[in-house]
Design a protein around this motif. Structure first.
Motif, short mmCIF file in Angstrom:
data_model
loop_
_atom_site.label_atom_id
_atom_site.label_comp_id
_atom_site.label_asym_id
_atom_site.label_seq_id
_atom_site.Cartn_x
_atom_site.Cartn_y
_atom_site.Cartn_z
N LEU A 132 0.83 -1.21 0.00
CA LEU A 132 0.00 0.00 0.00
C LEU A 132 0.86 1.26 0.00
O LEU A 132 0.59 2.22 -0.73
CB LEU A 132 -0.95 0.02 1.21
CG LEU A 132 -1.96 -1.12 1.36
CD1 LEU A 132 -3.11 -0.70 2.27
CD2 LEU A 132 -2.51 -1.60 0.03
N SER A 133 1.90 1.27 0.84
CA SER A 133 2.68 2.52 0.94
C SER A 133 3.49 2.78 -0.33
O SER A 133 3.71 3.93 -0.69
CB SER A 133 3.58 2.51 2.18
OG SER A 133 4.43 1.41 2.17
N SER A 134 3.89 1.71 -1.03
CA SER A 134 4.68 1.96 -2.24
C SER A 134 3.80 2.31 -3.44
O SER A 134 4.29 2.85 -4.42
CB SER A 134 5.58 0.77 -2.55
OG SER A 134 4.78 -0.37 -2.75
N ASN A 135 2.52 2.01 -3.35
CA ASN A 135 1.62 2.31 -4.48
C ASN A 135 0.79 3.57 -4.30
O ASN A 135 0.15 4.02 -5.25
CB ASN A 135 0.67 1.13 -4.71
CG ASN A 135 1.36 0.00 -5.45
OD1 ASN A 135 1.63 0.10 -6.65
ND2 ASN A 135 1.69 -1.07 -4.74
N ARG A 136 0.78 4.13 -3.10
CA ARG A 136 -0.12 5.27 -2.87
C ARG A 136 0.43 6.55 -3.51
O ARG A 136 1.65 6.75 -3.57
CB ARG A 136 -0.32 5.49 -1.37
CG ARG A 136 0.90 6.05 -0.66
CD ARG A 136 0.73 6.10 0.86
NE ARG A 136 1.92 6.57 1.52
CZ ARG A 136 2.32 6.19 2.73
NH1 ARG A 136 1.61 5.31 3.44
NH2 ARG A 136 3.43 6.68 3.27
N THR A 137 -0.49 7.41 -3.96
CA THR A 137 -0.11 8.77 -4.35
C THR A 137 0.06 9.58 -3.08
O THR A 137 0.97 10.38 -2.92
CB THR A 137 -1.21 9.41 -5.23
OG1 THR A 137 -1.46 8.54 -6.32
CG2 THR A 137 -0.81 10.76 -5.74
N ASP A 162 -7.33 8.60 -3.73
CA ASP A 162 -5.87 8.54 -3.73
C ASP A 162 -5.29 9.78 -4.44
O ASP A 162 -4.29 10.35 -4.02
CB ASP A 162 -5.44 7.25 -4.45
CG ASP A 162 -3.95 7.13 -4.62
OD1 ASP A 162 -3.25 6.95 -3.61
OD2 ASP A 162 -3.48 7.23 -5.78
N LYS A 163 -5.97 10.20 -5.50
CA LYS A 163 -5.51 11.40 -6.25
C LYS A 163 -5.75 12.68 -5.45
O LYS A 163 -4.91 13.55 -5.39
CB LYS A 163 -6.31 11.52 -7.55
CG LYS A 163 -5.60 10.92 -8.75
CD LYS A 163 -6.24 11.39 -10.05
CE LYS A 163 -6.20 10.27 -11.07
NZ LYS A 163 -7.46 9.61 -11.29
N GLN A 164 -6.93 12.76 -4.82
CA GLN A 164 -7.32 14.04 -4.19
C GLN A 164 -6.99 14.12 -2.70
O GLN A 164 -7.06 15.19 -2.10
CB GLN A 164 -8.82 14.26 -4.39
CG GLN A 164 -9.19 14.46 -5.86
CD GLN A 164 -10.65 14.82 -6.03
OE1 GLN A 164 -11.19 15.62 -5.29
NE2 GLN A 164 -11.30 14.21 -7.01
N GLY A 165 -6.72 12.98 -2.08
CA GLY A 165 -6.35 13.00 -0.65
C GLY A 165 -7.53 13.19 0.27
O GLY A 165 -7.34 13.56 1.45
N GLU A 166 -8.74 12.95 -0.24
CA GLU A 166 -9.94 13.14 0.59
C GLU A 166 -10.86 11.93 0.42
O GLU A 166 -11.03 11.44 -0.71
CB GLU A 166 -10.66 14.43 0.15
CG GLU A 166 -11.89 14.72 0.97
CD GLU A 166 -12.51 16.09 0.65
OE1 GLU A 166 -11.76 17.04 0.33
OE2 GLU A 166 -13.74 16.18 0.73
N PRO A 167 -11.46 11.43 1.52
CA PRO A 167 -12.32 10.25 1.37
C PRO A 167 -13.63 10.57 0.64
O PRO A 167 -14.14 11.67 0.72
CB PRO A 167 -12.62 9.83 2.82
CG PRO A 167 -12.28 10.98 3.67
CD PRO A 167 -11.32 11.85 2.92
N PHE A 168 -14.12 9.57 -0.05
CA PHE A 168 -15.45 9.62 -0.69
C PHE A 168 -15.62 10.85 -1.57
O PHE A 168 -16.51 11.66 -1.36
CB PHE A 168 -16.56 9.54 0.37
CG PHE A 168 -16.77 8.12 0.88
CD1 PHE A 168 -17.50 7.20 0.14
CD2 PHE A 168 -16.22 7.73 2.08
CE1 PHE A 168 -17.67 5.89 0.60
CE2 PHE A 168 -16.38 6.42 2.55
CZ PHE A 168 -17.12 5.51 1.80
#
Ligand code: URA
Length: 305
Positions: A132-137, A162-168
């Motif tokens: 997860l940590s190596s694939n996250r933006t 993942d792109k925007q850093g905000e849930p939902f």
């Protein structure tokens, strides 16, 4: 006196009246009330932590069921609005959401913002899950009212999050927003967080060890937020929070307990996008949840989309 000072003074006065046992006062214009309870509690991104030694940080206390804040009685002279909810009820609904004005919490808003920012920093630095940590933006911590009566608890970020850093914020998020609005609330009134803070590649479910690695993060988030109600969206969130293997189908429609918070379990909005015929069950669950929160809904029909 500027508007912020006025707002703080008015809130303190209201808190003081409630503490001294006053249970009813003159009706307040709902629009004014909204400005009092609304925007200033909203944190869309984490605020950088102030360098306060951890030993000085106030320890959040887990909410006891008896900590429920008193509701303001509805005026008998309520009139109907275009939404179909009486104005007195609008006022009561706003009061029901105004957790920050009435609660007896030991952790104030500024401390919550700081404590959440500290946890967010740890999340950002976390590399416990190599995949997860190596694939996250980026990590996706949480968003919303830091003094919430209600938290929505999801599974984990998808591609948009993942792109925007905000849930939902993707398609499921749009549907969640409609669900929240159908409950006469706004996204900004609640707090939204996920079990895991990094996107599982290919939108797979998080693995059990990945949930375990993130458990201290979401548990501490909830400990700071002290929501009175939590809505678990889908099976991953439900089994992580309630530590059960029972299905959403078995658990939905009833209130469960998580450290004193009342928990409603319902289907995940992404599931609803694939299975629109299940929207009626989510609407039933939300009606029960709103009833428990003392929030009156305008009609019994399920939101159409
Ligand atoms: N699904 C989730 O469970 N969480 C999100 O943030 C987005 C989609």
């Amino acid at each position: 006196m500027d508007s912020t000072t006025l707002r703080i003074a008015l809130r303190q006065q209201l808190e003081s009246l409630v503490r001294s046992g006053v249970q009813q006062g003159p009706r307040i214009d709902p629009a004014l009330w909204q400005t009092l309870v609304d925007k200033e509690n909203v944190v869309t991104t984490a605020v950088p932590p102030k360098s306060v030694p951890a030993a000085e940080a106030p320890r959040p206390t887990v909410r006891k069921p008896t900590d429920t804040a008193p509701a303001v009685p509805v005026s008998a002279s309520a009139t109907a609005t275009s939404s179909g909810v009486a104005t007195g009820q609008v006022q009561a609904n706003l009061s029901a959401l105004a957790h920050d004005s009435w609660q007896t919490s030991s952790v104030d808003r500024e401390s919550r913002i700081r404590l959440l920012a500290e946890i967010d920093q740890e999340v950002k630095a976390c590399e416990k899950c190599p995949i997860l940590s190596s694939n996250r933006t980026q990590t996706v911590f949480g968003v919303g009212n830091v003094m919430p009566r209600l938290c929505f608890f999801g599974e984990g970020p998808g591609a948009d999050e993942d792109k925007q850093g905000e849930p939902f914020v993707g398609a499921a998020g749009q549907l969640l927003n409609k669900i929240i609005q159908a409950c006469t609330m706004q996204r900004e009134d609640v707090y939204i967080l996920n079990v895991v803070k990094c996107r599982p590649p290919g939108n797979r479910n998080p693995a059990p060890d990945e949930v375990s690695h993130c458990r201290p993060f979401f548990e501490r988030q909830l400990e700071v937020l002290q929501p009175e109600f939590i809505c678990c969206l889908g099976g991953v969130a439900t089994s992580a929070l309630l530590e059960t293997k029972l299905s959403v189908g078995r658990l939905r429609g009833k209130l469960h307990d998580y450290k004193g918070a009342k928990v409603m379990v319902t289907y995940h909005p992404a599931y609803l996008l694939r299975n629109p015929s299940s929207k009626k069950y989510v609407w039933e669950d939300m009606q029960k949840l709103m009833k428990a929160m003392g929030i009156q809904l305008p009609g019994k029909d399920s939101p159409q989309s």
